[in-house]
Design a protein around this motif. Structure first.
Motif, short mmCIF file in Angstrom:
data_model
loop_
_atom_site.label_atom_id
_atom_site.label_comp_id
_atom_site.label_asym_id
_atom_site.label_seq_id
_atom_site.Cartn_x
_atom_site.Cartn_y
_atom_site.Cartn_z
N LEU A 21 -6.75 -52.33 -42.14
CA LEU A 21 -8.04 -51.47 -42.77
C LEU A 21 -9.20 -51.59 -41.99
CD1 LEU A 21 -7.46 -51.65 -46.65
CD2 LEU A 21 -6.72 -50.08 -45.02
N ALA A 79 3.33 -52.56 -45.92
CA ALA A 79 2.26 -53.45 -46.00
C ALA A 79 1.80 -53.56 -44.30
CB ALA A 79 2.86 -54.64 -46.54
N GLY A 80 0.64 -53.43 -44.04
CA GLY A 80 0.11 -53.47 -42.63
C GLY A 80 0.83 -52.63 -41.64
N VAL A 96 -3.07 -49.54 -51.43
CA VAL A 96 -4.13 -48.57 -50.69
C VAL A 96 -3.75 -47.05 -50.85
CG1 VAL A 96 -4.74 -48.02 -48.27
CG2 VAL A 96 -3.98 -50.42 -48.81
N ARG A 142 0.71 -44.65 -44.08
CA ARG A 142 1.20 -45.83 -44.34
C ARG A 142 2.75 -45.91 -44.49
NH1 ARG A 142 1.74 -49.50 -48.88
NH2 ARG A 142 0.92 -51.64 -48.38
N TYR A 185 1.34 -48.82 -40.13
CA TYR A 185 0.87 -47.45 -40.17
C TYR A 185 1.27 -46.86 -39.07
CZ TYR A 185 -2.34 -48.99 -43.95
OH TYR A 185 -2.66 -49.21 -45.17
N GLU A 239 -2.88 -56.27 -44.39
CA GLU A 239 -3.57 -54.96 -45.12
C GLU A 239 -4.73 -54.85 -44.77
OE1 GLU A 239 -2.31 -51.65 -45.42
OE2 GLU A 239 -0.84 -52.82 -46.93
N GLU A 278 -1.98 -58.37 -53.88
CA GLU A 278 -1.78 -57.30 -52.78
C GLU A 278 -2.60 -56.06 -53.04
OE1 GLU A 278 0.43 -57.79 -50.60
OE2 GLU A 278 1.54 -59.21 -50.97
N ALA A 313 -3.04 -60.44 -49.06
CA ALA A 313 -3.34 -59.02 -48.42
C ALA A 313 -3.74 -59.12 -46.80
CB ALA A 313 -4.32 -58.21 -49.35
#
Length: 293
Positions: A41, A181-182, A142, A178, A184, A37, A139, A34
Motif C-alpha cells: 500500500l 496478501a501483498g 483492503v 488485489r 497485486y 500489505e 490483518e 500485515a
C-alpha cells in the motif's frame, strides 16, 4: 596566563537544540502480521483504504494517499484517516506513522496534519510506533478504489485545493487489482505485472525462487516471465511480466499455484541445500534487480 587559559571560563547557556540521533530502521513494519500489505500500500497501490485495528480495540481508516499528500485528517463526517504515502519522512517510517496516528486520535472534524512529526526527540516513555499502537496480529481488509472519491463524504463536492489535488491524484492512478496478501496485478502503461511482497527473509526467498527457476516452474503460465525483484522496507518484492490483454482475475489461479510451489520450495530448503544448477540460477536472479518507477 596563556591565551588558551584566558579564553576559558564558565560555559554560557546555549539555545541550540540537541541533535537528534536518527537511527535508520530498515524493516519498519517488522512484527506486524500485515507487514507485506502495508509495504504494498505504501509503495505501489494507488488508491486503497483499510481499517486499522488499534491495540485498545478502536480503529481508524488507513489510506494510501490523502488530499494534498497529508499525513492524517478527519473528514467532515468524523471519519479519521491516516495517510501512508507521504513525502516527508524520518529514518523510521513506523514511528512517523505512529505519531500521526496519535495526533489523529485527538483531532476534530476538519483537522488536517500536513506532515508527520519527524524531528521531535522521543521521550523515555513514548510508545509511538505502529507496533505499539496496533493489534500486531490483525490483518488488513483492503478495499481498492478506481479513484479518490473516498476523500469526501457522500454527496460532497470537492472545492479549492482539494479539488485540484483530487484531479491530479485521479489522473495518476494505474489499474490495480488485489490477488492476495501483498500480491497485486498492476497495468503499467502497455505492460501488466504481478508484484508480490513476500514476508520471508531475502536470502531464503531467493533460494526458493532459484529452486523453482532451475526446475522451470517460476512462471505463471504461457506468455509470462519472471522479470526480477526490488527491495522495499526490508522485504523482497518479486515481479512477473504478464499478458496485458488478460484480465487480472485470469491470473488468480496461476498465482495461487505458484504460491503453493514456492511454499514447497521453501520447506525443502531445510533438508536439501541448493545444488550447483540452483546456485547458478540464484546468482542470475540476484542480478535481476528492478527499480520501481
Amino acid at each position: 596566563m596563556g591565551k588558551g587559559a584566558r579564553k576559558k571560563g564558565p560555559k554560557q547557556a546555549s539555545d541550540r537544540k540537541p541533535k537528534v540521533r536518527d537511527v535508520f530502521v530498515g524493516q519498519p513494519f517488522e512484527g506486524l502480521a500485515a507487514e507485506p500489505e502495508l509495504i504494498a500500500l505504501r509503495e505501489f497501490v494507488p488508491s486503497a483504504t483499510a481499517k486499522l485495528t488499534l491495540a485498545d480495540g478502536g480503529d481508524v481508516t488507513l489510506g494510501t494517499v490523502l488530499p494534498m499528500a497529508a499525513a492524517a485528517f478527519v473528514r467532515s463526517d468524523g471519519e479519521r484517516y491516516l495517510g501512508l504515502q507521504v513525502q516527508t519522512r524520518s529514518s523510521d517510517i513506523s514511528r512517523d506513522l505512529g505519531r500521526s496516528l496519535k495526533w489523529l486520535l485527538d483531532a476534530k472534524e476538519g483537522d488536517v496534519l500536513g506532515v508527520p512529526d519527524t524531528t521531535t526527540l522521543p521521550t523515555a516513555d513514548e510508545h509511538a510506533r505502529l507496533q505499539d499502537l496496533l493489534a500486531p496480529g490483525a490483518e488488513l481488509d483492503v478495499t481498492l478504489h478506481t479513484d479518490f472519491a473516498w476523500w469526501l463524504p457522500e454527496d460532497a463536492d470537492a472545492t479549492g485545493d482539494v479539488a485540484v489535488s483530487l484531479e491530479r491524484a485521479n489522473a495518476a492512478i494505474m489499474p490495480t487489482e488485489r490477488l492476495g496478501a501483498g500480491a497485486y496485478w498492476v497495468l503499467a502503461g502497455e505492460k501488466a505485472h504481478l508484484r508480490w511482497v513476500r514476508p520471508e527473509p531475502e536470502n531464503l526467498l531467493l533460494q526458493a525462487l532459484a529452486r523453482l527457476s532451475a526446475a522451470g516452474e517460476l512462471g505463471l503460465g504461457e506468455g509470462t516471465r519472471y522479470a526480477g525483484s526490488f527491495r522495499a522496507h526490508g522485504l523482497l518484492v518479486p515481479v512477473w511480466d504478464l499478458d496485458p490483454e488478460a484480465h487480472a482475475r485470469e491470473w488468480a489461479e496461476a498465482k495461487d499455484a505458484l504460491g503453493a510451489r514456492l511454499e514447497t520450495a521453501l520447506k525443502s530448503l531445510d533438508d536439501e541445500p541448493l545444488n550447483a544448477t540452483e546456485r547458478r540460477a540464484r546468482d542470475g536472479l540476484i542480478g535481476r534487480q528492478l527499480t520501481l518507477r
